[in-house]
Design an enzyme around this catalytic site. Sequence first.
Site, PDB file in Angstrom:
ATOM      1  N   ALA A 235       0.848  -1.200   0.000  1.00 42.52           N
ATOM      2  CA  ALA A 235       0.000   0.000   0.000  1.00 42.52           C
ATOM      3  C   ALA A 235       0.880   1.246   0.000  1.00 42.52           C
ATOM      4  O   ALA A 235       1.431   1.627  -1.025  1.00 42.52           O
ATOM      5  CB  ALA A 235      -0.944  -0.036   1.201  1.00 42.52           C
ATOM      6  N   ARG A 236       1.010   1.865   1.137  1.00 44.06           N
ATOM      7  CA  ARG A 236       1.940   2.977   1.339  1.00 44.06           C
ATOM      8  C   ARG A 236       2.657   2.736   2.661  1.00 44.06           C
ATOM      9  O   ARG A 236       2.114   2.134   3.584  1.00 44.06           O
ATOM     10  CB  ARG A 236       1.205   4.317   1.372  1.00 44.06           C
ATOM     11  CG  ARG A 236       0.835   4.861  -0.003  1.00 44.06           C
ATOM     12  CD  ARG A 236       2.065   5.307  -0.785  1.00 44.06           C
ATOM     13  NE  ARG A 236       1.730   5.975  -2.035  1.00 44.06           N
ATOM     14  CZ  ARG A 236       1.682   5.367  -3.213  1.00 44.06           C
ATOM     15  NH1 ARG A 236       1.915   4.065  -3.293  1.00 44.06           N
ATOM     16  NH2 ARG A 236       1.387   6.039  -4.305  1.00 44.06           N
ATOM     17  N   GLU A 265      10.435   6.410   2.985  1.00 43.94           N
ATOM     18  CA  GLU A 265      11.027   6.056   1.700  1.00 43.94           C
ATOM     19  C   GLU A 265      11.780   7.239   1.074  1.00 43.94           C
ATOM     20  O   GLU A 265      11.284   8.359   1.129  1.00 43.94           O
ATOM     21  CB  GLU A 265       9.864   5.653   0.780  1.00 43.94           C
ATOM     22  CG  GLU A 265      10.197   4.745  -0.369  1.00 43.94           C
ATOM     23  CD  GLU A 265       8.926   4.182  -0.999  1.00 43.94           C
ATOM     24  OE1 GLU A 265       8.743   4.383  -2.216  1.00 43.94           O
ATOM     25  OE2 GLU A 265       8.122   3.565  -0.284  1.00 43.94           O
ATOM     26  N   HIS A 283       9.988  -0.635  -4.014  1.00 44.52           N
ATOM     27  CA  HIS A 283       8.744  -0.058  -4.545  1.00 44.52           C
ATOM     28  C   HIS A 283       8.547  -0.491  -6.009  1.00 44.52           C
ATOM     29  O   HIS A 283       8.430   0.335  -6.917  1.00 44.52           O
ATOM     30  CB  HIS A 283       8.760   1.465  -4.435  1.00 44.52           C
ATOM     31  CG  HIS A 283       7.379   2.059  -4.354  1.00 44.52           C
ATOM     32  ND1 HIS A 283       7.049   3.063  -3.498  1.00 44.52           N
ATOM     33  CD2 HIS A 283       6.233   1.775  -5.038  1.00 44.52           C
ATOM     34  CE1 HIS A 283       5.777   3.381  -3.643  1.00 44.52           C
ATOM     35  NE2 HIS A 283       5.259   2.601  -4.578  1.00 44.52           N
TER      36      HIS A 283
END
Length: 316
Positions: A235-236, A265, A283
């Site tokens: 997701a994040r 990140e 990612h």
Amino acid sequence: MPSLLITRLLPEKVIAAAREVADVTVRAETLPLRKDEIAAAIAEYDAVLPTLGDSFDAGVFDGKVRCKILANFGVGFNHIDVDAARAAGVEVTNTPGAVTDATADIAITLMLMTCRRAGEGERLVRAGKWPGWHPTQLLGMHLGGKTIGIVGMGRIGKAIARRAAVGFGMKVVFFNRSRVHDLPFEARQLDSLGDLMRQADVVVLAVPATPKTHHLIDAQVLGTMHPESYLVNIARGDVVDEAALIAALQSGQIAGAGLDVYEFEPNVPEALIAMENVTLLPHLGTSAQEVREDMGLMAVANLRAFFNGEPVPNAV
């Protein structure tokens, strides 16, 4: 033609399509826009095609605003203050749908790599330390018949669930803020996040990043998982309290984790890097040529409609 800033280098097919609808400037850097660049972008261009990390917060819209549309490259738009943008007369769009299958594939990749200890095994071979096969080496968890718990049953959550149910014969439970009906596979919606965390052998996070989902997975929630369970996040990063996750992994509260995103990140804590029971990807969710082209073309379609005075296909 309206002027357009593309904030990162995109596939040539996308840039060519963009040149058909706007006078395009392509920023040749790979890092996100700096704050001064963001202010200049919305002051100097009619449109901006930004992406992950280009932080259009509320304060950006206090100055001169020439820009009329932010055509985001990506489905996630937590780097844009949508309310502030719209208050300043700036439309915001994204690229849903194009990313669904590719992101679901990465979730399955992380699940397999972590539960079957593939990352650990690959590192063993590369280091020249593999002594040869033996019956109890790198024993992991077989996925068939296990329970996958999906947090967020939107497009991506459904794609993950279908792969797990049909491809691996897993039982599917899920938690979602609204009721979900008529799924083409057997799945059970649970009433609380805690119920899901307690029942699942593998928990996969597929929720958007919003103020309500920030640190949704915290120490208390992780504490409800059983010691043989795994957490996968596509997701994040800030959906998970990273410090709490590290503590849960170090204490043995959970068996392992597969991560494609990180809270700060691109910074990845050394504690996560040091743990063999954690799979770490950079990612990769949408990192396929066709997918990135489709995302870009969807962003261009949003721009084309906007410039033509038509409803944008993917307003957020």
